[in-house]
Design an enzyme around this catalytic site. Structure first.
Site, PDB file in Angstrom:
ATOM      1  CD  GLU A 198      -8.648   5.297   8.201  1.00 15.57           C
ATOM      2  OE1 GLU A 198      -7.482   5.751   8.273  1.00 15.57           O
ATOM      3  OE2 GLU A 198      -8.982   4.397   7.424  1.00 15.57           O
ATOM      4  CD  GLU A 210     -11.009   5.134   3.840  1.00 17.07           C
ATOM      5  OE1 GLU A 210     -11.380   6.235   4.267  1.00 17.07           O
ATOM      6  OE2 GLU A 210      -9.841   4.719   3.896  1.00 17.07           O
TER       7      GLU A 210
HETATM    8  C1  IDC Z   1      -5.160   8.319   1.086  1.00 12.66           C
HETATM    9  C2  IDC Z   1      -5.329   8.753  -0.365  1.00 12.66           C
HETATM   10  C3  IDC Z   1      -4.037   9.363  -0.851  1.00 12.66           C
HETATM   11  C4  IDC Z   1      -3.600  10.449   0.118  1.00 12.66           C
HETATM   12  C5  IDC Z   1      -3.523   9.895   1.533  1.00 12.66           C
HETATM   13  C6  IDC Z   1      -3.155  10.941   2.567  1.00 12.66           C
HETATM   14  O1  IDC Z   1      -5.698   7.652  -1.149  1.00 12.66           O
HETATM   15  O2  IDC Z   1      -4.183   9.869  -2.162  1.00 12.66           O
HETATM   16  O3  IDC Z   1      -2.357  10.959  -0.266  1.00 12.66           O
HETATM   17  O4  IDC Z   1      -4.763   9.392   1.884  1.00 12.66           O
HETATM   18  O5  IDC Z   1      -2.620  10.370   3.691  1.00 12.66           O
HETATM   19  C7  IDC Z   1      -7.069   5.570   4.840  1.00 12.66           C
HETATM   20  C8  IDC Z   1      -7.632   6.933   4.880  1.00 12.66           C
HETATM   21  C9  IDC Z   1      -7.638   7.568   3.507  1.00 12.66           C
HETATM   22  C10 IDC Z   1      -6.393   7.177   2.748  1.00 12.66           C
HETATM   23  C11 IDC Z   1      -6.419   5.677   2.504  1.00 12.66           C
HETATM   24  C12 IDC Z   1      -5.253   5.147   1.659  1.00 12.66           C
HETATM   25  O6  IDC Z   1      -8.916   7.011   5.449  1.00 12.66           O
HETATM   26  O7  IDC Z   1      -7.717   8.960   3.672  1.00 12.66           O
HETATM   27  O8  IDC Z   1      -6.397   7.862   1.535  1.00 12.66           O
HETATM   28  N1  IDC Z   1      -6.447   5.015   3.788  1.00 12.66           N
HETATM   29  O9  IDC Z   1      -4.040   5.395   2.288  1.00 12.66           O
HETATM   30  N2  IDC Z   1      -7.017   4.717   5.828  1.00 12.66           N
HETATM   31  C13 IDC Z   1      -6.344   3.617   5.439  1.00 12.66           C
HETATM   32  C14 IDC Z   1      -5.983   3.779   4.129  1.00 12.66           C
END
Ligand code: IDC
Length: 331
Positions: free
Chosen positions: A171, A259
């Site tokens: 991302e 995702e």
């Molecule tokens: C989230 C994880 C969470 C962690 C966070 C860190 O679920 O446990 O603390 O990242 O910032 C994304 C990202 C993905 C995210 C997810 C949900 O690619 O790494 O994971 N998310 O926030 N993009 C949009 C949402």
């Protein structure tokens, strides 16, 4: 006599229909890779070796450094039983024991974990995505030299595997995570991978946390078997983002949802099954593949397992969260 013959005939047809249905189901869940072979990109569609549309139905791990326990064959087999044909192995580059912030020994450990995942998927006939999970490093160029080394190595290692896909930047985000920089990075990564691996699908992230597929559609990359990542979290992202996706699809951009969740974008907060259903209808309409975030028991709405669940495979329905139970109805 005539009646008995009709009855016999009817019973025979019924039995045939039953075995037909059962047989089909078995093929669908038996081994997606042996039935479909190496995936490729035709127009805007991911297709199987025969050129027929193939829809990725995947689950993503959480960061493999953080939740390594779910990278195991029994876990993947449990997912497969529920209709999953693809596992995404998310390897953070910076946070949570990220690859680029780790020493050589730790990096070797992470690559071993990736290999365990690839081998498990291969043995089960499932597809697997190796995800270079940039996040706080919003501009993919930031860790470009490490990425190059990494993709040269795994690209070569899995060149003969027909089940491995590469996602080169999860991302991109922030001002420097723009399409100009992503393109620059992607060109180099594609060149690096293609030197050692001519056929695997390469997935390119898009600006604004892989939402701006409209920007990518204006100036896509050159080369074969390239798709663009699109991410959504249904309780936050709704009609506006669906319009963006539809626009890019209509421009002919090949898209893979590497995702998604039905929680808020933070990964936590509300769950929206109704928005989730709308998204699924749209993805189904265009036969777009999707990978759900995430296989862990972390206390957050987008985790598929309840935090009380200690099992790392062989889950029961009651082990899954609301998002998890909803997901199995889709797959
Ligand atoms: C989230 C994880 C969470 C962690 C966070 C860190 O679920 O446990 O603390 O990242 O910032 C994304 C990202 C993905 C995210 C997810 C949900 O690619 O790494 O994971 N998310 O926030 N993009 C949009 C949402």
């Amino acid at each position: 006599m005539k009646k008995a013959r009709y009855l016999l005939c009817f019973m025979l047809m019924f039995a045939l229909a039953l075995t037909g249905v059962a047989g089909e189901k078995k093929i669908a869940s038996a081994a997606p890779v042996s039935a479909n072979g190496r995936l490729q990109v035709k127009g805007r569609q991911i297709v199987n070796k025969k050129g027929k549309p193939f829809v990725i139905k995947g689950v993503s791990t959480h960061g493999i450094a953080w939740f390594p326990q779910y990278v195991n064959k029994k876990a993947f087999a449990s997912l497969k039983k529920r209709g999953v044909n693809t596992v995404r192995l998310a390897m953070y580059t910076e946070e949570y024991g990220g690859y680029c912030n780790s020493g050589k020994a730790k990096q070797r450990e992470l690559k071993k974990l990736l290999d365990d995942g690839v081998q498990a998927a291969k043995a089960l006939g499932m597809y697997v995505i190796i995800d270079w999970h940039i996040l706080s490093d919003g501009n993919p160029l930031k860790n470009k030299s490490q990425a190059k080394k990494f993709f040269q190595e795994v690209g070569r290692k899995y060149a003969s595997y027909n089940n491995v896909l590469f996602e080169i930047c999860n991302e991109p985000n922030g001002g420097d995570g723009n399409w100009t920089n992503i393109r620059k990075y992607a060109k180099q990564m594609i060149k690096t991978i293609r030197k050692v691996n001519q056929k695997a699908i390469i997935i390119v992230g898009t600006p604004t946390w892989s939402q701006d597929v409209d920007v990518a559609a204006q100036k896509p990359l050159e080369g074969k078997n390239i798709v663009y990542a699109f991410h959504f979290y249904a309780a936050t992202h709704k009609e506006n983002l669906r319009r963006k996706l539809t626009g890019a699809v209509k421009k002919g951009l090949p898209i893979l949802v590497t995702e998604f969740g039905i929680s808020e974008a933070s990964g936590n907060g509300k769950i929206s099954t109704s928005q989730g259903n709308r998204w699924m209808r749209l993805l189904n309409k265009y036969k777009i593949g999707r990978v759900c975030w995430n296989l862990s028991n972390k206390t957050e709405s987008c985790a598929l397992l309840k935090s009380s669940c200690r099992r790392v495979s062989g889950w029961k329905s009651s082990d899954f969260t609301k998002q998890g139970r909803w997901l199995w109805k889709q797959y």
